[in-house]
Design a protein around this motif. Structure first.
Motif, PDB file in Angstrom:
ATOM      1  N   PHE A  99       0.821  -1.207   0.000  1.00 33.78           N
ATOM      2  CA  PHE A  99       0.000   0.000   0.000  1.00 33.78           C
ATOM      3  C   PHE A  99       0.856   1.258   0.000  1.00 33.78           C
ATOM      4  N   TRP A 100       1.905   1.269   0.807  1.00 30.95           N
ATOM      5  CA  TRP A 100       2.721   2.480   0.942  1.00 30.95           C
ATOM      6  C   TRP A 100       3.427   2.827  -0.365  1.00 30.95           C
ATOM      7  N   ARG A 101       3.953   1.820  -1.056  1.00 30.58           N
ATOM      8  CA  ARG A 101       4.598   2.065  -2.351  1.00 30.58           C
ATOM      9  C   ARG A 101       3.583   2.552  -3.376  1.00 30.58           C
ATOM     10  N   GLY A 102       2.370   2.013  -3.289  1.00 29.15           N
ATOM     11  CA  GLY A 102       1.328   2.427  -4.228  1.00 29.15           C
ATOM     12  C   GLY A 102       0.979   3.894  -4.122  1.00 29.15           C
ATOM     13  N   LEU A 103       1.152   4.463  -2.928  1.00 31.73           N
ATOM     14  CA  LEU A 103       0.840   5.881  -2.722  1.00 31.73           C
ATOM     15  C   LEU A 103       1.726   6.795  -3.566  1.00 31.73           C
ATOM     16  N   ASN A 104       2.787   6.252  -4.130  1.00 31.88           N
ATOM     17  CA  ASN A 104       3.732   7.064  -4.910  1.00 31.88           C
ATOM     18  C   ASN A 104       3.409   7.084  -6.402  1.00 31.88           C
ATOM     19  N   ARG A 105       2.337   6.395  -6.789  1.00 31.30           N
ATOM     20  CA  ARG A 105       1.987   6.303  -8.205  1.00 31.30           C
ATOM     21  C   ARG A 105       1.229   7.553  -8.655  1.00 31.30           C
ATOM     22  N   ASN A 106       1.581   8.055  -9.842  1.00 33.33           N
ATOM     23  CA  ASN A 106       0.934   9.256 -10.372  1.00 33.33           C
ATOM     24  C   ASN A 106      -0.563   9.052 -10.587  1.00 33.33           C
ATOM     25  N   SER A 107      -0.942   7.885 -11.107  1.00 37.08           N
ATOM     26  CA  SER A 107      -2.356   7.646 -11.407  1.00 37.08           C
ATOM     27  C   SER A 107      -3.191   7.628 -10.126  1.00 37.08           C
ATOM     28  N   LEU A 108      -2.654   7.057  -9.046  1.00 36.26           N
ATOM     29  CA  LEU A 108      -3.381   7.076  -7.778  1.00 36.26           C
ATOM     30  C   LEU A 108      -3.477   8.494  -7.248  1.00 36.26           C
ATOM     31  N   SER A 109      -2.417   9.287  -7.405  1.00 37.35           N
ATOM     32  CA  SER A 109      -2.440  10.686  -6.965  1.00 37.35           C
ATOM     33  C   SER A 109      -3.525  11.472  -7.689  1.00 37.35           C
ATOM     34  N   GLU A 110      -3.639  11.238  -8.990  1.00 42.76           N
ATOM     35  CA  GLU A 110      -4.675  11.927  -9.771  1.00 42.76           C
ATOM     36  C   GLU A 110      -6.063  11.520  -9.285  1.00 42.76           C
ATOM     37  N   PHE A 111      -6.231  10.236  -8.981  1.00 44.82           N
ATOM     38  CA  PHE A 111      -7.523   9.726  -8.514  1.00 44.82           C
ATOM     39  C   PHE A 111      -7.898  10.358  -7.170  1.00 44.82           C
ATOM     40  N   ASP A 113      -6.740  13.109  -5.871  1.00 43.46           N
ATOM     41  CA  ASP A 113      -6.932  14.548  -6.061  1.00 43.46           C
ATOM     42  C   ASP A 113      -8.321  14.847  -6.617  1.00 43.46           C
ATOM     43  N   TRP A 114      -8.796  14.024  -7.554  1.00 38.24           N
ATOM     44  CA  TRP A 114     -10.132  14.214  -8.125  1.00 38.24           C
ATOM     45  C   TRP A 114     -11.208  14.018  -7.060  1.00 38.24           C
ATOM     46  N   LEU A 115     -11.060  12.997  -6.227  1.00 40.66           N
ATOM     47  CA  LEU A 115     -12.007  12.755  -5.138  1.00 40.66           C
ATOM     48  C   LEU A 115     -12.057  13.960  -4.193  1.00 40.66           C
ATOM     49  N   PRO A 331       7.172  13.442  -0.965  1.00 38.10           N
ATOM     50  CA  PRO A 331       6.091  14.429  -0.812  1.00 38.10           C
ATOM     51  C   PRO A 331       4.747  13.891  -1.320  1.00 38.10           C
ATOM     52  N   LYS A 332       4.803  13.082  -2.367  1.00 41.26           N
ATOM     53  CA  LYS A 332       3.569  12.528  -2.937  1.00 41.26           C
ATOM     54  C   LYS A 332       2.903  11.572  -1.950  1.00 41.26           C
ATOM     55  N   GLN A 333       3.683  10.720  -1.307  1.00 41.83           N
ATOM     56  CA  GLN A 333       3.136   9.777  -0.329  1.00 41.83           C
ATOM     57  C   GLN A 333       2.515  10.516   0.854  1.00 41.83           C
ATOM     58  N   LYS A 334       3.200  11.546   1.343  1.00 39.76           N
ATOM     59  CA  LYS A 334       2.679  12.315   2.476  1.00 39.76           C
ATOM     60  C   LYS A 334       1.376  13.013   2.109  1.00 39.76           C
ATOM     61  N   LYS A 335       1.358  13.613   0.913  1.00 39.05           N
ATOM     62  CA  LYS A 335       0.160  14.329   0.483  1.00 39.05           C
ATOM     63  C   LYS A 335      -1.019  13.372   0.314  1.00 39.05           C
ATOM     64  N   ASN A 336      -0.783  12.208  -0.280  1.00 38.31           N
ATOM     65  CA  ASN A 336      -1.868  11.277  -0.554  1.00 38.31           C
ATOM     66  C   ASN A 336      -2.465  10.696   0.719  1.00 38.31           C
ATOM     67  N   ILE A 337      -1.631  10.295   1.664  1.00 37.12           N
ATOM     68  CA  ILE A 337      -2.173   9.712   2.891  1.00 37.12           C
ATOM     69  C   ILE A 337      -2.935  10.765   3.687  1.00 37.12           C
ATOM     70  N   LYS A 338      -2.472  12.001   3.653  1.00 37.22           N
ATOM     71  CA  LYS A 338      -3.190  13.078   4.345  1.00 37.22           C
ATOM     72  C   LYS A 338      -4.520  13.377   3.649  1.00 37.22           C
ATOM     73  N   SER A 339      -4.523  13.352   2.323  1.00 36.92           N
ATOM     74  CA  SER A 339      -5.756  13.610   1.571  1.00 36.92           C
ATOM     75  C   SER A 339      -6.801  12.525   1.838  1.00 36.92           C
ATOM     76  N   GLN A 375      -2.991  11.555  13.334  1.00 31.75           N
ATOM     77  CA  GLN A 375      -2.452  12.622  14.193  1.00 31.75           C
ATOM     78  C   GLN A 375      -0.945  12.755  14.000  1.00 31.75           C
ATOM     79  N   ILE A 376      -0.282  11.641  13.777  1.00 29.63           N
ATOM     80  CA  ILE A 376       1.152  11.674  13.515  1.00 29.63           C
ATOM     81  C   ILE A 376       1.432  12.425  12.223  1.00 29.63           C
ATOM     82  N   ILE A 377       0.594  12.187  11.215  1.00 27.86           N
ATOM     83  CA  ILE A 377       0.790  12.869   9.926  1.00 27.86           C
ATOM     84  C   ILE A 377       0.642  14.365  10.083  1.00 27.86           C
ATOM     85  N   VAL A 378      -0.422  14.782  10.771  1.00 23.63           N
ATOM     86  CA  VAL A 378      -0.687  16.215  10.945  1.00 23.63           C
ATOM     87  C   VAL A 378       0.422  16.866  11.767  1.00 23.63           C
TER      88      VAL A 378
END
Length: 378
Positions: A99-111, A113-115, A331-339, A375-378
Motif C-alpha cells: 500500500f505504501w509504495r502504491g501511494l507514490n503512483r501518479n495515477s493514484l495521486s490523480e484519482f 486529487d479528483w475525489l 512528498p507525494k506519499q505524504k500528500k496522498n495519505i493526508k488527503s 495525528q502523527i501525519i498532521v
C-alpha cells in the motif's frame, strides 16, 4: 417479505447515537471479500480469508448532478491503458501489493486529487465475519438473565471479551462450534455446549479480564437453564448465509437517497423478495448496474480497493514502523495519505460511513489506530 422501515430506522439511530439521515444523495457501491457462505465444522471453517478479512460494502456518494463531477476528465487524467476494460484500484497502483509504495503512483495521486476536489463523500460499512458469527452466544444470555443487561456498552464489552479470546485460539473454538453443530445446538446439548465454552475460557482466557469472567459466570447460569436462544434453530454449521441485508439497511437508512449497486446475482435474487414500506407505502430506491458500462461504479470499485488496502496497512503497521515510513516518505506519499484522511473525515461529518457494526471490536480498534496514525501525519 414486507419490511416497514420506520421502526428499524429509529431503533438503529438510537442504538448508535446519530440523527436519522433524511438528506438526498446518490450512492454508488461495490463490495469486497464476499465469502458467499461462511461455515464451520469439526474440521474448522471453510474460508480462512473470511476470518482474516472483513466483508466490505463501500463506494462514493454525492448530492450534486452527475455531470458536475466531470467523470470523463478523471479518466483522461489517470491515463488507463487501452487494454483496460474498467477502472480498478490495482491499475491505479500498477499492481503494487504494498500500500505504501502504491501511494507514490501518479495515477493514484490523480484519482485521490479528483475525489478531494469534487463534492464527493466516501461511505462504507464492514462486517467482521467471525465476530458476527459468535456474538449471538452473548445475545442469548439476555433471555434468561435480562436483569444483567445493564447497557449497550456493557453488552459490547462482553462481546469484545469473547471475541478477543477466540481470536487467539480459533481452532480450539471452531472444534467446539463444529462438534455441537452451532448455530443449531440441540436442546439436550445446550448444557454441554455452554460448559465446554466455560472450560475454553478457563484454559485460554485472561483470569484478570473482568468482562470475560462475567460472561463465563453468566454462561454457567445459562447451562443450568438449558437455554441459548440464538445458538439454536439455524442451519447446522452455517455462520453467515448472505450479505444482502447490509444493502437493504443502506436503502432504508438513507431512504431519500438512491442506491446504485454493482451486480451481484445472489443479492439481487434475495432483494427482489423484500418489499420496503414507509408509512404503509411501498418504495424502491435502488438498482443494480453493470460496472463495465458505468464509470461511477468503477470509481466506487477503486475506492473499495483503496480503503481495503489502507485498513489492512493500518492493521499490520505499528506506530514505530509508520514513523519510519514517514521519515523516508516522498512528498507525494505524504500528500496522498493526508488527503485520504481528510476525505474520510469529511464523510464522517456527514454521517454516511459506519452506521452498522460500530460496536464491532475490530472496527473500533482499527478506528483508534487510524486516528493515532493520522495525528502523527498532521
Amino acid at each position: 417479505m414486507e419490511l416497514d422501515i420506520a421502526e428499524f430506522r429509529k431503533m438503529e439511530a438510537e442504538l448508535h447515537g446519530f440523527e436519522l439521515p433524511d438528506f438526498s444523495m446518490k450512492f454508488y457501491y461495490d463490495e469486497m471479500r464476499n465469502a458467499r457462505k461462511f461455515r464451520v465444522s469439526s474440521k474448522g471453517v471453510n474460508s480462512s480469508d473470511a476470518v482474516e478479512y472483513d466483508y466490505i460494502l463501500r463506494g462514493i456518494a454525492f448530492a450534486c448532478k452527475e455531470e458536475e463531477l466531470n467523470i470523463d476528465d478523471l479518466f483522461k487524467r489517470i491515463k488507463l491503458q487501452p487494454t483496460a476494460k474498467e477502472l480498478r484500484y490495482n491499475l491505479l497502483v500498477n499492481g503494487h501489493k504494498d500500500f505504501w509504495r502504491g501511494l507514490n503512483r501518479n495515477s493514484l495521486s490523480e484519482f485521490i486529487d479528483w475525489l478531494e476536489r469534487n463534492p464527493i463523500y466516501i461511505h462504507y460499512v464492514t462486517l467482521n465475519n467471525l465476530y458476527y458469527a459468535i456474538v449471538d452466544i452473548v445475545d442469548s444470555l439476555w433471555e434468561t438473565q435480562s436483569q444483567f443487561c445493564f447497557s449497550q456498552e456493557w453488552v459490547c464489552l462482553l462481546k469484545a471479551a469473547l471475541y478477543e479470546v477466540v481470536c487467539k485460539n480459533k481452532e480450539e473454538f471452531y472444534a467446539i462450534l463444529g462438534h455441537y453443530e452451532y448455530p443449531d445446538v440441540s436442546d439436550q446439548n445446550i448444557r454441554d455446549f455452554c460448559m465446554e465454552i466455560v472450560c475454553f475460557i478457563e484454559n485460554y482466557g485472561d483470569e484478570n479480564d473482568f468482562y470475560l469472567e462475567c460472561f463465563r459466570q453468566m454462561l454457567k447460569t445459562n447451562a443450568k437453564q438449558g437455554r441459548l436462544l440464538y445458538a439454536q434453530g439455524e442451519e447446522k454449521g452455517e455462520l453467515i448465509r448472505e450479505y444482502y441485508q447490509m444493502r437493504i439497511s443502506r436503502c432504508y437508512m438513507f431512504k431519500n437517497s438512491f442506491h446504485h449497486f454493482d451486480i451481484e446475482e445472489e443479492d439481487m435474487k434475495m432483494m427482489r423478495d423484500v418489499r420496503l414500506l414507509y408509512d404503509g407505502k411501498e418504495f424502491c430506491n435502488y438498482d443494480f448496474v453493470e460496472s463495465t458500462g458505468n464509470k461511477l461504479i468503477q470509481v466506487a470499485d477503486a475506492v473499495v480497493g483503496l480503503l481495503s488496502n489502507l485498513f489492512h496497512f493500518i492493521d499490520i503497521t505499528t506506530e514505530e514502523e509508520f514513523l519510519n515510513l514517514l521519515q523516508n516518505a516522498t512528498p507525494k506519499q505524504k500528500k496522498n495519505i493526508k488527503s485520504i484522511a481528510q476525505l474520510i473525515e469529511r464523510s464522517e461529518e456527514k454521517n454516511i460511513t459506519m452506521l452498522q457494526n460500530l460496536n464491532d471490536i475490530s472496527i473500533t480498534r482499527r478506528r483508534g489506530r487510524f486516528l493515532t496514525l493520522m495525528q502523527i501525519i498532521v
